[in-house]
Design a protein around this motif. Structure first.
Motif, PDB file in Angstrom:
ATOM      1  N   CYS A  58       1.036  -1.104  -0.055  1.00 19.93           N
ATOM      2  CA  CYS A  58      -0.013  -0.030   0.153  1.00 19.93           C
ATOM      3  C   CYS A  58       0.838   1.294   0.091  1.00 19.93           C
ATOM      4  CB  CYS A  58      -0.994   0.009   1.163  1.00 19.93           C
ATOM      5  SG  CYS A  58      -1.598   1.562   1.406  1.00 19.93           S
ATOM      6  N   PRO A  59       0.751   2.089  -1.059  1.00 19.97           N
ATOM      7  CA  PRO A  59       1.634   3.105  -1.114  1.00 19.97           C
ATOM      8  C   PRO A  59       1.396   4.176   0.075  1.00 19.97           C
ATOM      9  CG  PRO A  59       0.358   2.766  -3.249  1.00 19.97           C
ATOM     10  CD  PRO A  59      -0.192   1.965  -2.139  1.00 19.97           C
ATOM     11  N   PHE A  60       0.410   4.054   0.616  1.00 19.28           N
ATOM     12  CA  PHE A  60       0.080   5.108   1.845  1.00 19.28           C
ATOM     13  C   PHE A  60       0.075   4.614   3.198  1.00 19.28           C
ATOM     14  CE2 PHE A  60      -2.071   6.018  -2.366  1.00 19.28           C
ATOM     15  CZ  PHE A  60      -1.317   7.291  -2.838  1.00 19.28           C
ATOM     16  N   ALA A 102      -1.804   2.670   4.492  1.00 22.55           N
ATOM     17  CA  ALA A 102      -3.044   2.787   4.862  1.00 22.55           C
ATOM     18  C   ALA A 102      -3.489   1.343   5.757  1.00 22.55           C
ATOM     19  CB  ALA A 102      -4.200   2.922   3.789  1.00 22.55           C
ATOM     20  N   ILE A 103      -2.715   0.472   5.694  1.00 29.25           N
ATOM     21  CA  ILE A 103      -3.199  -1.058   6.271  1.00 29.25           C
ATOM     22  C   ILE A 103      -1.936  -1.563   7.238  1.00 29.25           C
ATOM     23  CG2 ILE A 103      -3.894  -3.443   5.896  1.00 29.25           C
ATOM     24  CD1 ILE A 103      -3.845  -2.644   2.818  1.00 29.25           C
ATOM     25  N   ARG A 142      -7.967   4.504  -2.079  1.00 27.27           N
ATOM     26  CA  ARG A 142      -8.920   3.990  -3.248  1.00 27.27           C
ATOM     27  C   ARG A 142      -8.100   3.680  -4.555  1.00 27.27           C
ATOM     28  NH1 ARG A 142     -10.949   6.673   1.420  1.00 27.27           N
ATOM     29  NH2 ARG A 142     -13.072   6.333   1.337  1.00 27.27           N
ATOM     30  N   VAL A 151      -4.186  -0.989  -5.342  1.00 32.28           N
ATOM     31  CA  VAL A 151      -2.936  -1.358  -5.361  1.00 32.28           C
ATOM     32  C   VAL A 151      -2.941  -2.673  -4.563  1.00 32.28           C
ATOM     33  CG1 VAL A 151      -0.611  -1.339  -4.403  1.00 32.28           C
ATOM     34  CG2 VAL A 151      -1.483   0.708  -5.787  1.00 32.28           C
ATOM     35  N   CYS A 152      -3.548  -2.601  -3.363  1.00 24.51           N
ATOM     36  CA  CYS A 152      -3.848  -3.904  -2.531  1.00 24.51           C
ATOM     37  C   CYS A 152      -4.428  -4.976  -3.060  1.00 24.51           C
ATOM     38  CB  CYS A 152      -4.467  -3.589  -1.096  1.00 24.51           C
ATOM     39  SG  CYS A 152      -6.002  -2.554  -1.397  1.00 24.51           S
TER      40      CYS A 152
HETATM   41  S1  SF4 Z   1      -6.811   0.846  -2.121  1.00 25.25           S
HETATM   42 FE1  SF4 Z   1      -5.433  -0.296  -0.903  1.00 25.25          FE
HETATM   43  S2  SF4 Z   1      -3.432  -0.036  -1.535  1.00 25.25           S
HETATM   44 FE2  SF4 Z   1      -4.721   1.855  -2.217  1.00 25.25          FE
HETATM   45  S3  SF4 Z   1      -4.417   3.255  -0.415  1.00 25.25           S
HETATM   46 FE3  SF4 Z   1      -6.425   1.821  -0.078  1.00 25.25          FE
HETATM   47  S4  SF4 Z   1      -5.530   0.284   1.108  1.00 25.25           S
HETATM   48 FE4  SF4 Z   1      -3.846   1.262   0.382  1.00 25.25          FE
END
Ligand code: SF4
Ligand code: SF4
Length: 744
Positions: free
Chosen positions: A548-550, A552-553, A570, A573-574
């Protein structure tokens, strides 16, 4: 939701001339079994939109296929609430890029309708994410310099509460050390008005100030950050919506400079920052003996714009030297003041300051590489004057001022990227080694102390500035809801810093408001979907948490992913990373794209009509294809384009799906990556190209040529090159011959 699908086919803008609309209607109501199908000569007109609305109200239509112009235009007209909408691009990518009335053009339009029907069947209505905790609308500003204070004041004026944390005992930042500033439009050098800004901050009832404090811990995400602030041995907790990072800068360390600039060889060789501190104490004097100065040389770009030292221009050093030279001239009009420069950089109205210095008799010498020679107490500057073509010797200088540049505070500290996880886990964790993503550079600078899986601070970009995209997204960092302002963002002077502080505050406010509606921030601003995990099938492989580039996980101790939806941009990428394919969005999923591919009609081998799937990033590649259409540029009719949120969301199974269906080739169009990247989701494009390098395995398994899959990077301005690129790939595939799986 029980779906009732309706299709609307527009015949305007040349679509009706290019394709047989009646045949498309027959396909839609026949094979595709769409219960309502209507045509209109101008679907984007009030009347056209009313036709759709009427079906929604009277027929209960709630899943709409709108076959007309590109989804990138007429967005508001076809934005129907509580309704699934898919736009079929019959205009830019069919009617405007293919010959009218051709059999292949008709087949292309028909395939796009089939793909849309498959997509709509898989789509669900988004339900906005609502965190359990109440969304906070308070901003945290880290740094009490000009950028931070301006952010705080502007946010408070917009009605938002602000918590401002400053590590020093007083507000002001570096500007506390500056006695006078030049005003623009140039009206002279005046007393630094910093105290007025400080007063504005401290008197605002909406701004809570912590001085002599630091952020001890930041957990959560946009809207629900919980920030622990340590001050005087106690810790306060604040609920925060978004963060402005205005941690500022430090002068470049002069001890690292080339020795020939003389720093350390004589007390009379100082830096521009030291000049300010000296001046604050009263008159500028000779450091060695406190005597008045009458001969002063300023050496510009001391270490700056030099790959060995500070590779960039700090934008303010020239203006600062001009101001300082005027201070000397004001104190002693008879003094000899020299400015030795490579290029004077006085952007905008600072040119007036340059002119003023010339009028006051400051002497400018253009020289690439001056040298300071110290002989006992005597300081001489030698400079090869490019205008005279001879070396000028400035002897007996009372003061030499080195114009050093700015280093963002985020650049200080060690690279701890490799330490972000416990050592023992790293050693044993074989799976982790197989992960694809190159790690971000994270420095231990102890500014935000984020509790993020990817590490405690913002990832550093080129030169360690933390903003995420220097072209399209100023202020944004690689951590959602955290915006960089002032010299944490890029080197800048006071005027730009104020504008930047205000800009970052506005971005933080946007983030808070979008988050409170359950929507994503830029670049998918307003998107109400978020990734959902079918956790019972998760193998704890960690690909999603790492890639995840941000950030977020997060992860629990058993390596289960802990998604933090308000941090999510959103990008998908995940979803592309997950080998188990258990991550999906309500309107974007691996099966959905797979079904779209399967919906393409693949002609038999003897028809000699190849089929090529384009997986195109919606940010640049897809608009570039639209632009080609807009310019009526034709390309091979074998292509079927599927827009992706980011090429990083590409799951390799789509390649297997395509090839096993008899599709002859797959073209991946993503953004440029590397240092001057343009990928809107930072690493998505790079990740997909790395994943693709692994695709040869799949191709070998299927006994297929790897030349059938190609990855290209394009930006929106590459539209002129696209038709040639598409035609060349189509020819190459024809040379390779038909996919042997055709007809199976
Ligand atoms: S969509 Fe998946 S990869 Fe992209 S920011 Fe959200 S959690 Fe991270
Ligand atoms: S990538 Fe998929 S399988 Fe791996 S940890 Fe994430 S959700 Fe689980």
């Amino acid at each position: 939701m029980e779906k009732k699908t309706a299709a609307y086919i527009c015949s305007g803008c040349g679509i009706g001339d290019a394709v047989n609309i009646d045949e498309l209607v027959s396909l839609t109501t026949g094979d595709l079994k769409v219960p309502i199908c209507r045509t209109h000569a101008n679907l984007c007109s009030q009347e056209g939109a009313a036709l759709i609305k009427q079906d929604m109200d009277k027929e209960g239509a709630n899943a709409l296929i709108i076959a007309a112009c590109s989804p990138r235009v007429m967005y508001d007209v076809f934005n129907f609430e509580n309704c699934i909408v898919d736009r079929v691009n019959l205009r830019e990518q069919v009617a405007w890029s293919q010959p009218a009335g051709d059999e292949n053009t008709q087949m292309m339009a028909a395939d796009y309708l089939r793909m849309s029907a498959a997509k709509v069947a898989a789509m669900e209505l988004p339900v906005p994410y609502k965190p359990e905790k109440e969304i906070s609308k308070t901003l945290l500003v880290v740094g009490g310099g000009i950028a931070g204070m301006t952010s705080a004041v502007e946010a408070s004026k917009a009605g938002y509460s602000v918590v401002l944390v400053e590590k020093e005992a007083e507000l002001g930042g570096f500007q506390k050390k500056v006695g006078q500033i030049a005003t623009f439009p140039y009206k002279g050098v005046v007393k630094n008005p910093l105290n007025e800004l400080i007063k504005e901050v401290t008197s605002s009832p909406k701004i809570k100030v912590y001085t002599g404090a630091r952020v001890e811990k930041t957990v959560g995400g946009p809207g629900v950050f919980e920030v622990s602030i340590k001050q005087n041995g106690t810790t306060a907790q604040e609920n925060i919506g978004a963060i402005v990072l205005a941690a500022g800068w430090q002068p470049y360390d002069p001890t690292k400079l080339d020795k020939k600039l003389g720093f350390g060889a004589s007390p009379n060789v100082i830096t521009n920052a030291m000049f300010e501190e000296t001046y604050l104490k009263g008159k500028v004097t000779r450091p060695s003996d406190g005597q008045a100065v009458s001969k002063v040389a300023f050496l510009q770009c001391a270490g700056s714009r030099d790959p060995q030292y500070l590779p960039y221009c700090s934008t303010v050093c020239c203006t600062t030297s001009l101001k300082q030279s005027l201070v000397i001239k004001a104190e002693n009009p008879k003094s000899d003041v020299y400015v030795v420069f490579k290029e004077m950089r006085t952007p905008g109205q600072a040119e007036d300051l340059y002119r003023k210095a010339q009028e006051e008799g400051v002497i400018f010498i253009r020289c690439q590489s001056p040298e300071v020679k110290v002989d006992g107490g005597k300081v001489t500057v030698e400079a090869l004057d490019e205008l005279l073509g001879e070396t000028v010797s400035l002897e007996g200088m009372d003061l030499v001022v080195l114009a050093t540049g700015m280093v963002p505070v985020t650049a200080l500290g060690m690279d701890i990227s490799k330490e972000a996880k416990p050592q023992e886990e790293k050693k044993e964790d074989k799976k982790e080694e197989e992960l694809l993503v190159p790690p971000d550079i994270i420095r231990r600078s102890e500014i935000l102390n984020l509790e993020y899986r990817q590490g405690p601070e913002l990832p550093a970009l080129k030169y360690d500035f933390p903003d995420s995209h220097f072209i399209c997204f100023p202020y944004e960092t690689r951590r959602t809801g955290i915006y960089a302002a002032g010299c944490s963002h890029r080197p800048m002077g006071i005027g730009s810093t104020k504008e930047d502080g205000a800009g970052a505050a506005m971005k933080a406010i946007q983030c808070i408001e979008l988050t409170s509606r359950g929507a994503s921030v830029h670049p998918r601003a307003g998107d109400l979907t978020f990734p959902e995990f079918a956790m019972q099938r998760c193998t704890q492989c960690k690909r999603c948490t790492v890639e995840c580039p941000f950030g977020a996980i997060n992860e629990d101790e058993k390596a289960n992913p802990l998604p933090q939806p308000t941090r999510c941009r959103r990008c998908g990428v995940c979803m592309g990373a997950c080998p188990e394919r258990i991550i999906s969005f309500k309107n974007y999923s691996v099966p959905m794209i797979g079904n779209m591919i399967k919906a393409i009609e693949v002609p038999a081998e003897e028809d000699e009509k190849p089929r090529i799937v384009v997986l195109a990033c919606e940010n640049d590649a897809y608009p570039a294809l639209d632009m080609a259409g807009l310019r009526r540029m034709n390309y091979a009719p074998w292509y079927r384009v599927i827009p992706l949120r980011c090429l990083g969301s590409m799951n390799l199974v789509w390649i297997a799906d395509s090839l096993s269906k008899g599709i002859d080739g797959i073209l991946l169009l993503g953004c440029k990556h590397g240092d001057d990247y343009q990928c809107h989701f930072i690493k998505g494009s790079e990740l997909s190209s790395i994943r693709l390098s692994k695709v040869s395995e799949t191709l070998n398994r299927l006994a297929l040529e790897s030349d059938r899959v190609r990855f290209e990077t394009v930006s929106i301005i590459d539209y002129e090159k696209l038709p040639a690129l598409l035609n060349e790939f189509a020819e190459k595939l024809q040379e390779i011959g038909p996919n042997p799986f055709k007809g199976w």
